[in-house]
Write an enzyme that holds these catalytic residues in place. Structure first.
Site, PDB file in Angstrom:
ATOM      1  N   SER A  69      -9.600   1.413  15.208  1.00 43.40           N
ATOM      2  CA  SER A  69      -9.143   0.828  16.478  1.00 43.40           C
ATOM      3  C   SER A  69      -9.887   1.538  17.601  1.00 43.40           C
ATOM      4  O   SER A  69     -10.444   2.632  17.383  1.00 43.40           O
ATOM      5  CB  SER A  69      -7.643   1.085  16.602  1.00 43.40           C
ATOM      6  OG  SER A  69      -7.193   0.844  17.912  1.00 43.40           O
ATOM      7  N   THR A 118      -2.309 -10.990  17.826  1.00 40.07           N
ATOM      8  CA  THR A 118      -1.578 -10.914  16.542  1.00 40.07           C
ATOM      9  C   THR A 118      -0.154 -10.430  16.818  1.00 40.07           C
ATOM     10  O   THR A 118       0.174 -10.021  17.939  1.00 40.07           O
ATOM     11  CB  THR A 118      -2.235  -9.904  15.571  1.00 40.07           C
ATOM     12  OG1 THR A 118      -2.080  -8.591  16.113  1.00 40.07           O
ATOM     13  CG2 THR A 118      -3.702 -10.200  15.325  1.00 40.07           C
ATOM     14  N   ILE A 165       0.818  -1.216   0.000  1.00 41.50           N
ATOM     15  CA  ILE A 165       0.000   0.000   0.000  1.00 41.50           C
ATOM     16  C   ILE A 165       0.857   1.274   0.000  1.00 41.50           C
ATOM     17  O   ILE A 165       0.336   2.367  -0.240  1.00 41.50           O
ATOM     18  CB  ILE A 165      -1.028   0.030   1.162  1.00 41.50           C
ATOM     19  CG1 ILE A 165      -0.332   0.061   2.528  1.00 41.50           C
ATOM     20  CG2 ILE A 165      -1.994  -1.133   1.059  1.00 41.50           C
ATOM     21  CD1 ILE A 165      -1.266   0.503   3.658  1.00 41.50           C
ATOM     22  N   PHE A 212       4.269   0.898  15.954  1.00 41.73           N
ATOM     23  CA  PHE A 212       5.538   0.756  16.674  1.00 41.73           C
ATOM     24  C   PHE A 212       5.240   0.142  18.043  1.00 41.73           C
ATOM     25  O   PHE A 212       4.200   0.428  18.641  1.00 41.73           O
ATOM     26  CB  PHE A 212       6.208   2.129  16.858  1.00 41.73           C
ATOM     27  CG  PHE A 212       6.893   2.621  15.609  1.00 41.73           C
ATOM     28  CD1 PHE A 212       8.250   2.381  15.411  1.00 41.73           C
ATOM     29  CD2 PHE A 212       6.189   3.303  14.627  1.00 41.73           C
ATOM     30  CE1 PHE A 212       8.879   2.817  14.255  1.00 41.73           C
ATOM     31  CE2 PHE A 212       6.813   3.744  13.469  1.00 41.73           C
ATOM     32  CZ  PHE A 212       8.165   3.503  13.277  1.00 41.73           C
ATOM     33  N   ALA A 224       1.245   8.151  17.992  1.00 38.74           N
ATOM     34  CA  ALA A 224       1.089   8.342  16.538  1.00 38.74           C
ATOM     35  C   ALA A 224       0.069   7.350  15.992  1.00 38.74           C
ATOM     36  O   ALA A 224      -0.707   7.675  15.089  1.00 38.74           O
ATOM     37  CB  ALA A 224       2.441   8.154  15.852  1.00 38.74           C
ATOM     38  N   TYR A 225       0.067   6.141  16.538  1.00 38.05           N
ATOM     39  CA  TYR A 225      -0.889   5.119  16.088  1.00 38.05           C
ATOM     40  C   TYR A 225      -2.325   5.607  16.329  1.00 38.05           C
ATOM     41  O   TYR A 225      -3.182   5.511  15.453  1.00 38.05           O
ATOM     42  CB  TYR A 225      -0.633   3.816  16.847  1.00 38.05           C
ATOM     43  CG  TYR A 225      -1.587   2.706  16.493  1.00 38.05           C
ATOM     44  CD1 TYR A 225      -1.445   1.988  15.316  1.00 38.05           C
ATOM     45  CD2 TYR A 225      -2.646   2.369  17.345  1.00 38.05           C
ATOM     46  CE1 TYR A 225      -2.324   0.965  14.983  1.00 38.05           C
ATOM     47  CE2 TYR A 225      -3.524   1.348  17.020  1.00 38.05           C
ATOM     48  CZ  TYR A 225      -3.354   0.646  15.843  1.00 38.05           C
ATOM     49  OH  TYR A 225      -4.231  -0.354  15.513  1.00 38.05           O
ATOM     50  N   GLN A 229       8.413   8.093  14.377  1.00 40.21           N
ATOM     51  CA  GLN A 229       7.235   7.211  14.490  1.00 40.21           C
ATOM     52  C   GLN A 229       5.990   7.881  13.907  1.00 40.21           C
ATOM     53  O   GLN A 229       5.176   7.237  13.244  1.00 40.21           O
ATOM     54  CB  GLN A 229       6.978   6.858  15.963  1.00 40.21           C
ATOM     55  CG  GLN A 229       8.063   5.983  16.563  1.00 40.21           C
ATOM     56  CD  GLN A 229       7.687   5.453  17.944  1.00 40.21           C
ATOM     57  OE1 GLN A 229       6.521   5.321  18.279  1.00 40.21           O
ATOM     58  NE2 GLN A 229       8.681   5.140  18.748  1.00 40.21           N
ATOM     59  N   VAL A 279      -6.659  -8.060  19.817  1.00 41.50           N
ATOM     60  CA  VAL A 279      -6.559  -9.362  19.165  1.00 41.50           C
ATOM     61  C   VAL A 279      -5.139  -9.939  19.278  1.00 41.50           C
ATOM     62  O   VAL A 279      -4.146  -9.201  19.243  1.00 41.50           O
ATOM     63  CB  VAL A 279      -6.956  -9.227  17.671  1.00 41.50           C
ATOM     64  CG1 VAL A 279      -7.017 -10.607  17.011  1.00 41.50           C
ATOM     65  CG2 VAL A 279      -8.304  -8.519  17.528  1.00 41.50           C
TER      66      VAL A 279
END
Ligand SMILES: NC(=O)c1ccc[n+]([C@@H]2O[C@H](COP(=O)([O-])OP(=O)(O)OC[C@H]3O[C@@H](n4cnc5c(N)ncnc54)[C@H](OP(=O)(O)O)[C@@H]3O)[C@@H](O)[C@H]2O)c1
Length: 299
Positions: A142, A234, A66, A97, A194-195, A108, A232
């Site tokens: 999220s 992952t 992407i 991160f 940042a996420y 980040q 989750v």
């Protein structure tokens, strides 16, 4: 005409679970996409080997990074040539991160926004012209993309403004990256993640995209919904999340398979349990709180 679905970042994690779920519930062609050919082909084989697909011959692989515009364009060209359009697009690919990451916050911020927000915007610009009437777009947000993560103030009010355009939102996201370089992002109300900022951007973008596509008289009933998959198990969570990838895929499958002309969800935030939540309310229930509440119920 045969329907077509595309899932980004599907070689592992929730994306893998979404492809698996689509194989069980969706009758059309399903593209498992990944940036690495081998990881993608291995994932495809592993799903086929589960013997859960209604139509195993409908599951295909397409390479897609992407962050690479030519890669998105190649997918566009192949979809157009082979199917003439697209019916389900699940924007799942993203990065985060680790808390222990040693890279500067400034770095980040730039890298996270580039993948999670700006690459998604570019991908949608290239693939949205292929969306057919009744298409469903799912953007993986999220709980970190819930507005309760932001401080009250002018910035939050701007994000809530229904007249905010995609260009204005992208400018706000660029401003965040620049503020992060100066260490001033929290002063205007952003969370120190940042996420989280990238997912707040994805959530608002989804509402804007939905409103824009809803005005397209030639392509009725296109729906864009952001989803929170839950916490989750992952690689992204270092396997700390309590939900399985199948459970994490649930909200995305609800959004991908909204029936034709359904009243809702339409441009709404879907929580991991499949319920619609308010973006601007108190933070909805977490996976752990829901588990604890269920465990406390009298048997
Ligand atoms: N796990 C959770 O608890 C949780 C909670 C809330 C939201 N989410 C969201 O759910 C989605 C899936 O998360 P996950 O936990 O399954 O993450 P994951 O296990 O880290 O998987 C992420 C996937 O995205 C792919 N990806 C990353 N950058 C890419 C790029 N440039 N081009 C194409 N693919 C790329 C990865 O490919 P590679 O294998 O090649 O790196 C991988 O397939 C993400 O949007 C995440 O933000 C997850």
């Amino acid at each position: 005409m045969e329907k077509v679905a595309v899932v980004t970042g599907a070689n592992k994690g929730i994306g893998y679970g979404i492809v698996k779920g689509l194989c069980q519930k969706f009758d059309g062609i399903i593209y498992l996409t990944a940036r690495d050919e081998k990881r993608g082909q291995d994932a495809l084989k592993s799903i086929k080997d589960l013997n859960v697909c209604k139509h195993p011959e409908n599951l295909r692989f397409h390479k897609l990074d992407i962050l690479d515009q030519s890669s998105i364009q190649a997918l566009h060209n192949d979809l157009k040539a082979q199917h003439g359009g697209l019916d389900i697009l699940v924007n799942n690919a993203a990065i985060a991160f680790k808390n222990s990451a040693t890279e500067s916050f400034s770095h980040q911020a730039e890298v996270t926004l580039q993948t999670n927000y700006f690459a998604l915007v570019t991908l949608c610009h290239i693939l949205f012209p292929l969306l057919r009437p009744h298409a469903r777009v799912v953007n993986l947000s999220s709980s970190a993309g819930h507005l309760s993560n932001m401080a009250e103030g002018e910035l939050k009010r701007k994000l809530l403004d229904e007249s905010l355009t995609e260009e204005q939102l992208s400018k706000i996201m660029t401003d965040f990256v620049n503020l992060a370089k100066e260490g001033k992002h929290t002063e205007v109300g952003w969370p120190n993640s940042a996420y989280s900022v990238s997912k707040i951007g994805v959530t608002k973008l989804s509402f804007i995209q939905h409103a824009t596509l809803s005005k397209d008289a030639n392509r009725p009933d296109i729906i864009v919904n952001p989803v929170h998959p839950g916490y989750v198990d992952t690689d992204m969570t270092s396997h700390k999340g309590p939900l399985t990838i199948d459970e994490g895929a649930h909200s995305s499958l609800v959004a991908a398979l909204v029936p034709q002309d359904a009243k809702e969800p339409r441009g709404q935030f879907i929580w991991f349990d499949g319920n619609i939540v308010s973006w601007d309310g108190p933070k909805p229930i977490s996976v752990n709180a829901m588990r604890a509440a269920l465990a406390a119920q009298p048997k």
